[in-house]
Design a protein around this motif. Structure first.
Motif, PDB file in Angstrom:
ATOM      1  N   VAL A 103       0.846  -1.203   0.000  1.00  0.00           N
ATOM      2  CA  VAL A 103       0.000   0.000   0.000  1.00  0.00           C
ATOM      3  C   VAL A 103       0.882   1.255   0.000  1.00  0.00           C
ATOM      4  CG1 VAL A 103      -1.853   1.210   1.208  1.00  0.00           C
ATOM      5  CG2 VAL A 103      -1.816  -1.284   1.192  1.00  0.00           C
ATOM      6  N   ALA A 104       2.043   1.136   0.652  1.00  0.00           N
ATOM      7  CA  ALA A 104       2.943   2.305   0.712  1.00  0.00           C
ATOM      8  C   ALA A 104       3.658   2.541  -0.620  1.00  0.00           C
ATOM      9  CB  ALA A 104       3.975   2.093   1.816  1.00  0.00           C
ATOM     10  N   PHE A 105       3.691   1.520  -1.471  1.00  0.00           N
ATOM     11  CA  PHE A 105       4.484   1.574  -2.716  1.00  0.00           C
ATOM     12  C   PHE A 105       4.215   2.839  -3.553  1.00  0.00           C
ATOM     13  CE2 PHE A 105       5.414   0.594  -7.118  1.00  0.00           C
ATOM     14  CZ  PHE A 105       6.673   0.027  -7.054  1.00  0.00           C
ATOM     15  N   PRO A 106       2.944   3.123  -3.925  1.00  0.00           N
ATOM     16  CA  PRO A 106       2.727   4.322  -4.745  1.00  0.00           C
ATOM     17  C   PRO A 106       3.110   5.613  -4.020  1.00  0.00           C
ATOM     18  CG  PRO A 106       0.711   3.000  -4.567  1.00  0.00           C
ATOM     19  CD  PRO A 106       1.700   2.405  -3.640  1.00  0.00           C
ATOM     20  N   MET A 107       2.946   5.624  -2.693  1.00  0.00           N
ATOM     21  CA  MET A 107       3.304   6.833  -1.932  1.00  0.00           C
ATOM     22  C   MET A 107       4.816   7.046  -1.954  1.00  0.00           C
ATOM     23  SD  MET A 107       0.938   6.232   1.402  1.00  0.00           S
ATOM     24  CE  MET A 107      -0.757   5.681   1.266  1.00  0.00           C
ATOM     25  N   ARG A 108       5.547   5.956  -1.766  1.00  0.00           N
ATOM     26  CA  ARG A 108       7.011   6.068  -1.758  1.00  0.00           C
ATOM     27  C   ARG A 108       7.527   6.472  -3.136  1.00  0.00           C
ATOM     28  NH1 ARG A 108       8.426   4.132   3.104  1.00  0.00           N
ATOM     29  NH2 ARG A 108       7.548   2.177   3.863  1.00  0.00           N
ATOM     30  N   GLU A 109       6.851   5.989  -4.196  1.00  0.00           N
ATOM     31  CA  GLU A 109       7.317   6.265  -5.557  1.00  0.00           C
ATOM     32  C   GLU A 109       7.005   7.690  -6.005  1.00  0.00           C
ATOM     33  OE1 GLU A 109       9.132   4.271  -7.635  1.00  0.00           O
ATOM     34  OE2 GLU A 109       9.270   2.829  -5.985  1.00  0.00           O
ATOM     35  N   HIS A 110       5.869   8.209  -5.541  1.00  0.00           N
ATOM     36  CA  HIS A 110       5.416   9.492  -6.105  1.00  0.00           C
ATOM     37  C   HIS A 110       5.414  10.663  -5.139  1.00  0.00           C
ATOM     38  CE1 HIS A 110       4.506   7.675  -9.860  1.00  0.00           C
ATOM     39  NE2 HIS A 110       3.629   6.841  -9.352  1.00  0.00           N
ATOM     40  N   THR A 111       5.725  10.411  -3.878  1.00  0.00           N
ATOM     41  CA  THR A 111       5.712  11.536  -2.934  1.00  0.00           C
ATOM     42  C   THR A 111       7.000  11.528  -2.119  1.00  0.00           C
ATOM     43  OG1 THR A 111       4.747  10.306  -1.090  1.00  0.00           O
ATOM     44  CG2 THR A 111       3.193  11.268  -2.664  1.00  0.00           C
ATOM     45  N   ASP A 112       7.240  12.655  -1.450  1.00  0.00           N
ATOM     46  CA  ASP A 112       8.400  12.734  -0.550  1.00  0.00           C
ATOM     47  C   ASP A 112       7.913  12.792   0.891  1.00  0.00           C
ATOM     48  OD1 ASP A 112      10.335  12.764  -2.566  1.00  0.00           O
ATOM     49  OD2 ASP A 112       9.891  14.869  -2.973  1.00  0.00           O
ATOM     50  N   LEU A 113       6.790  12.169   1.145  1.00  0.00           N
ATOM     51  CA  LEU A 113       6.210  12.247   2.490  1.00  0.00           C
ATOM     52  C   LEU A 113       7.141  11.585   3.506  1.00  0.00           C
ATOM     53  CD1 LEU A 113       2.520  11.242   1.686  1.00  0.00           C
ATOM     54  CD2 LEU A 113       3.365  13.507   2.286  1.00  0.00           C
ATOM     55  N   PRO A 114       7.191  12.154   4.718  1.00  0.00           N
ATOM     56  CA  PRO A 114       8.007  11.506   5.749  1.00  0.00           C
ATOM     57  C   PRO A 114       7.429  10.146   6.144  1.00  0.00           C
ATOM     58  CG  PRO A 114       6.773  13.347   6.660  1.00  0.00           C
ATOM     59  CD  PRO A 114       6.551  13.378   5.192  1.00  0.00           C
ATOM     60  N   GLU A 115       8.290   9.299   6.668  1.00  0.00           N
ATOM     61  CA  GLU A 115       7.904   7.928   6.988  1.00  0.00           C
ATOM     62  C   GLU A 115       6.697   7.881   7.929  1.00  0.00           C
ATOM     63  OE1 GLU A 115       9.143   5.424   5.356  1.00  0.00           O
ATOM     64  OE2 GLU A 115       7.823   4.047   6.453  1.00  0.00           O
ATOM     65  N   MET A 117       4.261   9.945   8.192  1.00  0.00           N
ATOM     66  CA  MET A 117       2.999  10.249   7.494  1.00  0.00           C
ATOM     67  C   MET A 117       2.588   9.082   6.581  1.00  0.00           C
ATOM     68  SD  MET A 117       1.984  13.688   5.490  1.00  0.00           S
ATOM     69  CE  MET A 117       2.116  14.715   6.927  1.00  0.00           C
ATOM     70  N   ILE A 118       3.584   8.466   5.937  1.00  0.00           N
ATOM     71  CA  ILE A 118       3.284   7.294   5.098  1.00  0.00           C
ATOM     72  C   ILE A 118       2.641   6.213   5.964  1.00  0.00           C
ATOM     73  CG2 ILE A 118       4.368   5.365   3.849  1.00  0.00           C
ATOM     74  CD1 ILE A 118       6.122   7.337   2.446  1.00  0.00           C
ATOM     75  N   ARG A 119       3.200   6.017   7.140  1.00  0.00           N
ATOM     76  CA  ARG A 119       2.660   4.998   8.051  1.00  0.00           C
ATOM     77  C   ARG A 119       1.190   5.292   8.364  1.00  0.00           C
ATOM     78  NH1 ARG A 119       1.673   4.614  13.222  1.00  0.00           N
ATOM     79  NH2 ARG A 119       1.745   2.543  14.173  1.00  0.00           N
ATOM     80  N   ASP A 120       0.901   6.548   8.719  1.00  0.00           N
ATOM     81  CA  ASP A 120      -0.473   6.909   9.060  1.00  0.00           C
ATOM     82  C   ASP A 120      -1.410   6.712   7.874  1.00  0.00           C
ATOM     83  OD1 ASP A 120       0.503   7.532  11.496  1.00  0.00           O
ATOM     84  OD2 ASP A 120       0.398   9.711  11.266  1.00  0.00           O
ATOM     85  N   LEU A 121      -0.941   7.156   6.694  1.00  0.00           N
ATOM     86  CA  LEU A 121      -1.805   7.053   5.503  1.00  0.00           C
ATOM     87  C   LEU A 121      -2.064   5.591   5.134  1.00  0.00           C
ATOM     88  CD1 LEU A 121      -0.356   9.890   3.246  1.00  0.00           C
ATOM     89  CD2 LEU A 121      -2.683   9.751   4.142  1.00  0.00           C
ATOM     90  N   VAL A 122      -1.006   4.756   5.214  1.00  0.00           N
ATOM     91  CA  VAL A 122      -1.179   3.347   4.864  1.00  0.00           C
ATOM     92  C   VAL A 122      -2.177   2.692   5.818  1.00  0.00           C
ATOM     93  CG1 VAL A 122      -0.026   1.098   4.791  1.00  0.00           C
ATOM     94  CG2 VAL A 122       1.080   3.079   3.780  1.00  0.00           C
ATOM     95  N   LEU A 123      -2.025   2.977   7.106  1.00  0.00           N
ATOM     96  CA  LEU A 123      -2.947   2.368   8.085  1.00  0.00           C
ATOM     97  C   LEU A 123      -4.375   2.884   7.872  1.00  0.00           C
ATOM     98  CD1 LEU A 123      -0.723   2.242  11.287  1.00  0.00           C
ATOM     99  CD2 LEU A 123      -1.246   0.411   9.677  1.00  0.00           C
ATOM    100  N   LEU A 124      -4.481   4.137   7.463  1.00  0.00           N
ATOM    101  CA  LEU A 124      -5.796   4.725   7.167  1.00  0.00           C
ATOM    102  C   LEU A 124      -6.462   3.984   6.002  1.00  0.00           C
ATOM    103  CD1 LEU A 124      -7.030   7.442   8.377  1.00  0.00           C
ATOM    104  CD2 LEU A 124      -6.415   8.464   6.192  1.00  0.00           C
ATOM    105  N   LYS A 125      -5.667   3.760   4.942  1.00  0.00           N
ATOM    106  CA  LYS A 125      -6.204   3.070   3.761  1.00  0.00           C
ATOM    107  C   LYS A 125      -6.557   1.624   4.114  1.00  0.00           C
ATOM    108  CE  LYS A 125      -5.315   6.602   1.137  1.00  0.00           C
ATOM    109  NZ  LYS A 125      -6.390   7.474   0.653  1.00  0.00           N
ATOM    110  N   LEU A 126      -5.674   0.987   4.874  1.00  0.00           N
ATOM    111  CA  LEU A 126      -5.948  -0.409   5.245  1.00  0.00           C
ATOM    112  C   LEU A 126      -7.169  -0.491   6.158  1.00  0.00           C
ATOM    113  CD1 LEU A 126      -2.361  -1.872   5.749  1.00  0.00           C
ATOM    114  CD2 LEU A 126      -4.061  -2.633   4.096  1.00  0.00           C
ATOM    115  N   ASN A 127      -7.319   0.513   6.994  1.00  0.00           N
ATOM    116  CA  ASN A 127      -8.487   0.530   7.883  1.00  0.00           C
ATOM    117  C   ASN A 127      -9.776   0.657   7.064  1.00  0.00           C
ATOM    118  OD1 ASN A 127      -9.292   0.421  10.664  1.00  0.00           O
ATOM    119  ND2 ASN A 127     -10.092   2.487  10.363  1.00  0.00           N
TER     120      ASN A 127
END
Lengths: 267, 268
Positions: A103-115, A117-127
């Motif tokens: 789930v983090a893959f597209p975020m890591r590839e296309h954004t420079d978000l800090p780790e 924030m990526i963690r929060d967003l991934v858990l949000l999407k998975l939730n």
């Protein structure tokens, strides 16, 4: 801004001398869940690939957000694809990455978000797909339904405007099917996105789709809201909706005369 | 009747040869194109060097055991064969030079490359082929991520980095195997073994040329493995055939390239 986010205009596509589509016209209105239905081999998945720019039409055009897809260069196509999310038939999860990393893959590839924030967003999407608790698992440890839901979470990772689903219900048990079905509707409405679903599952699709296209013999054989199509007296729609064995779509593949072929058969 | 059947057979045979030749040329061109695209996409993967490191682990570190064990046995066999021949001329103390030169110049790079093709090359082809068959590469494309930059390029550079390191380790362990056979078992003088080796193995003409060979083999073997996987039909049969082709093509390429490189290096 036009009211349609995707428009298919007089599209023809074929390969190896066989025309799969011959003059297809479709429009996908913003914010709607639109289904493309049709028998196996009718070129439904190919339509998704044409929208995504993975293949080029022989004639006609596909416009996404007003831009002709096949006229874009590689960068242009990638820019358009960032507005899209796609769920592949079998999920197509990266088998060497965990659920979280998928789930983090597209975020890591296309954004420079800090780790963090990526963690929060991934858990949000998975939730959102009910699988926050499975973030550590590897794809091989997931059931078919769970894999499909993780793939949905990955498809919506960057909040796309268009979400394409290729056979989202194929091979799912009734519970998983119901869950995926509700997710498609809920996510579509929550994200304000447009969903394009390729499927041949009549019951589920008629329950939640806003508009349906029937594709047969390379053309749009019928279109309308579920209610309009349920009451349609077109023979093809009737055969498809009620699952009749024979009709405009024949049971038998084109062949010569049965009797003469059997009598003339030499081993 | 027989004449026309022969003619038809001949025409079919010629057509088959023509078809295979065209297909071969087409595949070679497609391979070169993939190689070019890989080089063009390499900047991105060098910026994210951890992707390459990860692949070096899978292709290089995971191949260590087979490479080192083979090297040890190859070194011992060289020691045995060398001693058997050299003692006839009363120069068995030159065994160290023989083992070292054979390993550093030829066997190190070549056998490493052949083992690499069988161990890491097949793994790369099968992995990429299965990624294609399970639509993982398509999924990446649809996420606006280039599979060539994200999947192919890191594996390519990992192979290019791993191969010379493995070849150097192969030669080192091979020499150790030759030493353990020649000195403690056969009784060759240890001083003569090492000093002759030091005196006769040239840094540039022997060691550097061996490293250059292994870099070229690294490029060839890894690129063949990647191309076969990327070009494989997305079916079980397609992936299986591609894996076989990786071993066959890589082995032939290594042996052919070895001949060409050796010709240039020896100025023949």
């Amino acid at each position: 801004m036009t009211s349609n986010i995707v428009e298919i205009d007089n599209l023809s596509f074929g390969y190896k001398g066989r025309m799969l589509h011959q003059g297809i016209n479709m429009a996908f209105a913003r914010g709607k869940v639109v289904a493309i239905m049709g028998g196996s081999g009718s070129g439904k998945t190919t339509l998704l690939r044409l929208i995504g720019g993975q293949i080029k039409p022989s004639k006609g055009e596909v416009r996404v957000d007003g831009q002709v897809v096949h006229k874009q260069d590689r960068q242009g196509i990638y820019k358009l694809r960032r507005k899209m999310g796609m769920l592949f038939q079998h999920g197509a999860l990266f088998t060497d990455l965990s659920v979280f990393e998928n789930v983090a893959f597209p975020m890591r590839e296309h954004t420079d978000l800090p780790e963090s924030m990526i963690r929060d967003l991934v858990l949000l999407k998975l939730n959102a797909v009910g699988l926050r608790g499975a973030y550590k698992l590897m794809p091989a440890e997931l059931s078919g339904g769970m894999a499909r839901r993780v793939a949905i979470a990955r498809a919506i990772a960057l909040d796309p405007n268009i979400i394409m689903y290729d056979e989202p219900f194929a091979g799912l048990d009734p519970i998983s099917m119901g869950v995926v079905c509700d997710l498609i509707r809920t996510l579509n409405d929550a994200l304000g996105a447009t969903s394009i679903i390729v499927t041949h599952d009549v019951e589920e699709t008629f329950r939640f789709a806003d508009y349906i296209y029937f594709v047969a013999n390379g053309v749009v054989a019928a279109e309308g809201t579920p209610e309009q199509l349920r009451n349609s007296d077109l023979p093809f729609v009737h055969q498809f909706v009620f699952g009749e064995k024979d009709g405009p779509v024949p049971f038998h593949y084109a062949a010569g005369d049965y009797a003469s072929e059997m009598l003339g058969y030499e081993a | 009747m027989i004449k026309s059947a022969l003619l038809i057979g001949l025409v079919r045979g010629l057509r088959g040869i023509g078809h295979k030749s065209i297909k071969g040329i087409w595949r070679f061109g497609a391979g070169i194109r993939l190689f070019w695209l890989t080089l063009m996409s390499s900047g991105e993967c060098f910026r994210r060097f951890h992707l390459i490191i990860r692949e070096v682990y899978f292709t290089g570190v995971m191949s260590l055991i087979i490479i080192l064990v083979s090297a040890f046995f190859v070194g011992m066999v060289l020691g045995l064969q060398g001693y058997h021949t050299l003692q006839k001329y009363g120069s068995s103390e030159a065994i160290g030079v023989l083992v070292a030169l054979a390993l550093v110049r030829e066997l190190g790079p070549v056998v490493t490359a052949l083992l690499f093709a069988g161990r890491a090359g097949t793994a790369i082809t099968a992995e990429i082929g299965l990624m294609k068959a399970t639509e993982q590469l398509s999924a990446m494309e649809m996420m606006a991520v280039s599979p060539i930059a994200r999947v192919i390029a890191p594996r390519f550079w990992a192979g290019v980095i791993a191969m010379p390191i493995l070849a150097i380790l192969f030669s080192m362990v091979g020499i150790l195997g030759g030493y353990l056979l020649a000195v403690p078992v056969i009784g060759v003088d240890a001083g003569a073994f090492w000093s002759q080796m030091q005196a006769n193995v040239d840094w540039r003409h022997d060691i550097l040329n061996g490293v250059i060979k292994s870099v070229v083999f690294g490029v060839a073997c890894t690129m063949i493995a990647l191309f076969e996987g990327y070009d494989a039909p997305p079916t079980a049969e397609g992936v299986s055939r591609a894996t076989t082709r990786t071993v066959v093509t890589s082995s032939l390429a290594v042996l052919g390239l070895d001949f060409i490189l050796t010709s240039f290096m020896l100025n023949v």
